[in-house]
Motif scaffolding. Structure first.
Motif, PDB file in Angstrom:
ATOM      1  N   GLU A 108     -35.708 -17.493  -5.242  1.00 32.49           N
ATOM      2  CA  GLU A 108     -35.574 -18.185  -3.950  1.00 32.49           C
ATOM      3  C   GLU A 108     -35.877 -17.624  -2.545  1.00 32.49           C
ATOM      4  OE1 GLU A 108     -33.606 -16.562  -6.226  1.00 32.49           O
ATOM      5  OE2 GLU A 108     -32.303 -15.352  -5.022  1.00 32.49           O
ATOM      6  N   GLU A 110     -38.415 -18.479   0.362  1.00 32.35           N
ATOM      7  CA  GLU A 110     -37.962 -19.328   1.445  1.00 32.35           C
ATOM      8  C   GLU A 110     -38.069 -18.643   2.567  1.00 32.35           C
ATOM      9  OE1 GLU A 110     -34.317 -20.906   0.292  1.00 32.35           O
ATOM     10  OE2 GLU A 110     -35.360 -21.669  -1.770  1.00 32.35           O
ATOM     11  N   GLU A 167     -41.173 -19.037   5.683  1.00 29.44           N
ATOM     12  CA  GLU A 167     -41.126 -19.794   6.698  1.00 29.44           C
ATOM     13  C   GLU A 167     -40.757 -18.802   8.114  1.00 29.44           C
ATOM     14  OE1 GLU A 167     -42.265 -22.658   7.396  1.00 29.44           O
ATOM     15  OE2 GLU A 167     -42.509 -22.486   5.032  1.00 29.44           O
TER      16      GLU A 167
END
Ligand SMILES: N[C@@H](CC=O)C(=O)O
Length: 362
Positions: free
Chosen positions: A136, A139, A142
């Motif tokens: 995870e 992420e 971004e």
């Protein structure tokens, strides 16, 4: 998995030990095709075969398809390479601040970087990923792209090889509240870029110091176990980890002797079951380099052994054995991972597969 797109990739630092490993792993990769190789200005302009010469250190021969490829200059040809490939693997031997700057140049040229180097491991918006443990964290890319001002380009790194045996074994046990960890690592000479031919003094010897390794081994697990907060990865504040890292006369395979104590002590049976059942996103997505069984537990008292067990599941699985109660900690055990496969190039390829499967390389 559904049929994946094909990606053109570059290897930056192709002549070094990890670069050579990337070359052999990518030779027949189902998704990634090597379109550019780069190294230092000294090697640039030579064929891969000429540039490596007698320093080829892999058991598998140099891939035929790469032998005649002309090497680019890793620092002078950034834009050229970025225009030829979908992303690069980076494993270069340069000063840390130079590596940091170089990787950012590739990212800013809209070329994602999957790095084996330590330079960006503690940049807060750069994910440091063990794909089964903290997928995870990708992420955070971004926010990194916003900082860099890029649409595609980013940097993702893998962690140091020394932690790739004990972090997988400890991660699924964190629910019991890990308090303290003591780990002594016994690290293979390929981690120092050496072979027995090039380092005969290591035979019949142990060197009790590997520069920077203990700091990495104590700090990096906490970032891997951290959380994304406000576009950055904030490291976990526990457990307390202490390590000693020794160089031993083994060609490949880092072993760790681990001691651990918990807030709520699990039973030995619970630990064994958790290790047996431990699967992550790479297994769920059936990524090409993912081991089917991530943690292999040996019941035999004299396993895992580097020579016998480092290549399990193509060197991508972690082997564990000798789980038993301890007099000072709750438990102790021994674990092993292949340092240039799971711990370096293989871990990088698996991370790239995760990023590709999640659409970050498009
Ligand atoms: N820093 C590591 C590299 C991993 O193989 C080492 O020195 O062993």
């Amino acid at each position: 998995m559904t049929k994946m797109k094909q990606y053109k990739v570059g290897i930056i630092g192709a002549t070094g030990m990890v670069g050579q490993r990337f070359a052999t792993l990518l030779e027949n990769h189902p998704w990634f095709h090597v379109a550019a190789l780069a190294a230092s200005p000294r090697s640039a302009g030579k064929t891969y075969e000429e540039a490596v010469g007698n320093r080829w250190a892999m058991q598998k021969p140099m891939p035929e398809s790469m032998k005649q490829m002309i090497l680019f200059d890793a620092t002078a040809d950034v834009d050229k390479i970025a225009g030829m490939v979908d992303f690069v693997f980076c494993a270069v031997d340069m000063k840390k601040d130079e590596i940091r700057a170089l990787e950012e140049r590739y990212a800013k040229a809209e070329c994602p970087v999957v790095s084996n180097n330590s330079a960006h491991r503690f940049t807060p918006d750069v994910p440091m990923v063990v794909p089964e443990v903290n997928p995870e964290h990708i992420e955070v890319i971004e926010s990194q792209r916003k900082r860099l001002g890029t649409k595609r380009g980013f940097i993702a790194v893998k962690s140091n090889c020394s932690i790739q045996s004990y972090v997988p074994a400890l991660s699924p046990l964190r629910k019991y509240g890990i308090q303290n960890v003591l780990a002594c690592t016994y690290q293979a000479i390929s981690g120092a870029g050496k072979t027995f031919e090039r380092w005969p003094e290591i035979l019949d010897n142990i060197v009790p110091y590997i520069g920077g390794e203990e700091e990495k081994s104590e700090k990096e697990p906490l970032k891997v176990w951290g959380k994304i907060e406000n576009g950055q990865i904030v490291s976990a504040d526990s457990p307390l980890i202490t390590t000693q890292c020794l160089r031993v006369p083994v060609s490949d395979g880092h072993t760790a002797a681990v001691f651990v104590s918990f807030e709520q002590k699990p039973s030995k049976e619970e630990i064994l079951k958790i290790w047996e059942d431990f699967k992550g996103v790479p297994q769920e997505l059936e990524l090409p380099s993912a081991p089917k069984q991530f943690i292999h537990y040996f019941q035999e008292d004299d396993r895992p052994q580097a020579k016998l067990d480092r290549n399990i599941e193509g060197g991508m699985a972690v082997s564990v054995g000798r789980l038993r109660e301890d007099t000072m900690f709750d438990y102790k055990f021994v674990c092993l991972s292949h340092n240039t496969l799971r711990g370096a190039a293989g871990g990088g390829v698996l991370l790239a597969e995760l990023l590709a499967a999640k659409g970050y390389m498009d």
